[in-house]
Design an enzyme around this catalytic site. Structure first.
Site, PDB file in Angstrom:
ATOM      1  N   CYS A  87     -37.715 -19.486  39.616  1.00 50.91           N
ATOM      2  CA  CYS A  87     -36.357 -19.438  39.081  1.00 50.91           C
ATOM      3  C   CYS A  87     -35.584 -20.710  39.460  1.00 50.91           C
ATOM      4  O   CYS A  87     -35.960 -21.798  39.052  1.00 50.91           O
ATOM      5  CB  CYS A  87     -35.659 -18.160  39.513  1.00 50.91           C
ATOM      6  SG  CYS A  87     -34.160 -17.813  38.557  1.00 50.91           S
ATOM      7  N   HIS A 196     -39.113 -14.469  37.012  1.00 49.31           N
ATOM      8  CA  HIS A 196     -39.403 -13.923  38.341  1.00 49.31           C
ATOM      9  C   HIS A 196     -40.751 -13.201  38.318  1.00 49.31           C
ATOM     10  O   HIS A 196     -40.831 -12.072  37.847  1.00 49.31           O
ATOM     11  CB  HIS A 196     -38.312 -12.934  38.754  1.00 49.31           C
ATOM     12  CG  HIS A 196     -37.004 -13.559  39.081  1.00 49.31           C
ATOM     13  ND1 HIS A 196     -36.672 -13.987  40.347  1.00 49.31           N
ATOM     14  CD2 HIS A 196     -35.928 -13.859  38.307  1.00 49.31           C
ATOM     15  CE1 HIS A 196     -35.461 -14.501  40.346  1.00 49.31           C
ATOM     16  NE2 HIS A 196     -34.983 -14.432  39.119  1.00 49.31           N
ATOM     17  N   GLU A 198     -42.267 -11.837  40.742  1.00 46.72           N
ATOM     18  CA  GLU A 198     -42.211 -10.656  41.623  1.00 46.72           C
ATOM     19  C   GLU A 198     -41.555  -9.468  40.943  1.00 46.72           C
ATOM     20  O   GLU A 198     -41.676  -8.337  41.434  1.00 46.72           O
ATOM     21  CB  GLU A 198     -41.484 -11.018  42.927  1.00 46.72           C
ATOM     22  CG  GLU A 198     -39.969 -11.090  42.848  1.00 46.72           C
ATOM     23  CD  GLU A 198     -39.421 -12.361  42.242  1.00 46.72           C
ATOM     24  OE1 GLU A 198     -38.180 -12.509  42.228  1.00 46.72           O
ATOM     25  OE2 GLU A 198     -40.222 -13.216  41.778  1.00 46.72           O
TER      26      GLU A 198
END
Length: 218
Positions: A87, A196, A198
């Site tokens: 990001c 992202h 994750e």
């Protein structure tokens, strides 16, 4: 680098979803790597691999990086070891951001630009800024981190500014909103995503899993 169990440093400069990134790495590593969340430059320098997350306003992120004393360690890591930017951690690798008229790290030539107002999709529906939610990412170059990740897989984005590298070859994948923009950039030992991983379910976790095993070679 220890082939059996590398040390991976997650850079903590006060910005980013650090716990989620760290937990995701621990999950996919499954004991095959030591994951360390650190604010210490010497730990970043000693690590075999580095993950550089970021979340929030670019100006605040750059200030946090400078105030923490981590800037040089991050640049050194990006120069010589497997490095994953996330990001704003990806955006910071370029020269400059329109967000707050902020000089960035300048590892690569390029700008971080704001999505213009008044965007609409092909059907004429208004597109909001920030670009938030799931979007397809199309791979434009072969890369070891894409192994097992289908072209056009969906990843989770939250951003009002997008990466525009000066060298088109730096872009490894793109998304559309509604125009194409760089969703993944990288060269040599660096791989960095606007989205992202994750927060991106199986596809995002697969990228992180591949990073655990990556030696930094293309």
């Amino acid at each position: 680098m220890s082939a059996a169990k590398p040390t991976i440093a997650v850079v903590d400069y006060g910005m980013g979803n650090l716990r989620s990134v760290t937990k995701a790495l621990e999950h996919v590593a499954d004991g095959r790597a030591h994951i360390t969340l650190t604010a210490q430059p010497e730990v970043v320098r000693a690590a075999d691999k580095v993950v550089f997350p970021g979340q929030g306003a670019m100006k605040d992120c750059m200030a946090g990086l400078l105030e923490s004393g981590l800037k040089d360690a991050v640049l050194e890591a990006a120069a010589n070891k497997p490095f994953f930017g996330v990001c704003v951690g990806a955006q910071l690798l370029l020269d400059h951001s329109e967000e707050g008229d902020t000089p960035a790290l300048g590892l690569y030539a390029g700008q971080v630009k704001r999505f213009p107002d008044g965007l609409s999709d092909a059907a004429g529906a208004r597109l909001k800024v920030p670009h938030m939610g799931w979007n397809e990412v199309w791979q434009t170059a072969r890369h070891p981190l894409f192994a097992g990740v289908a072209d056009g897989s969906r990843f989770y984005f939250v951003h009002s500014y997008y990466m525009a590298p000066a060298d088109a070859a730096l872009s490894l994948g793109y998304a559309e909103y509604p125009f194409a923009f760089s969703a993944v950039i990288g060269r040599d030992n660096v791989f960095a995503t606007q989205f992202h991983p994750e927060k991106s379910a199986a596809a995002g976790l697969k990228l992180l899993e591949n990073f655990i095993a990556w030696d930094g070679q293309r």
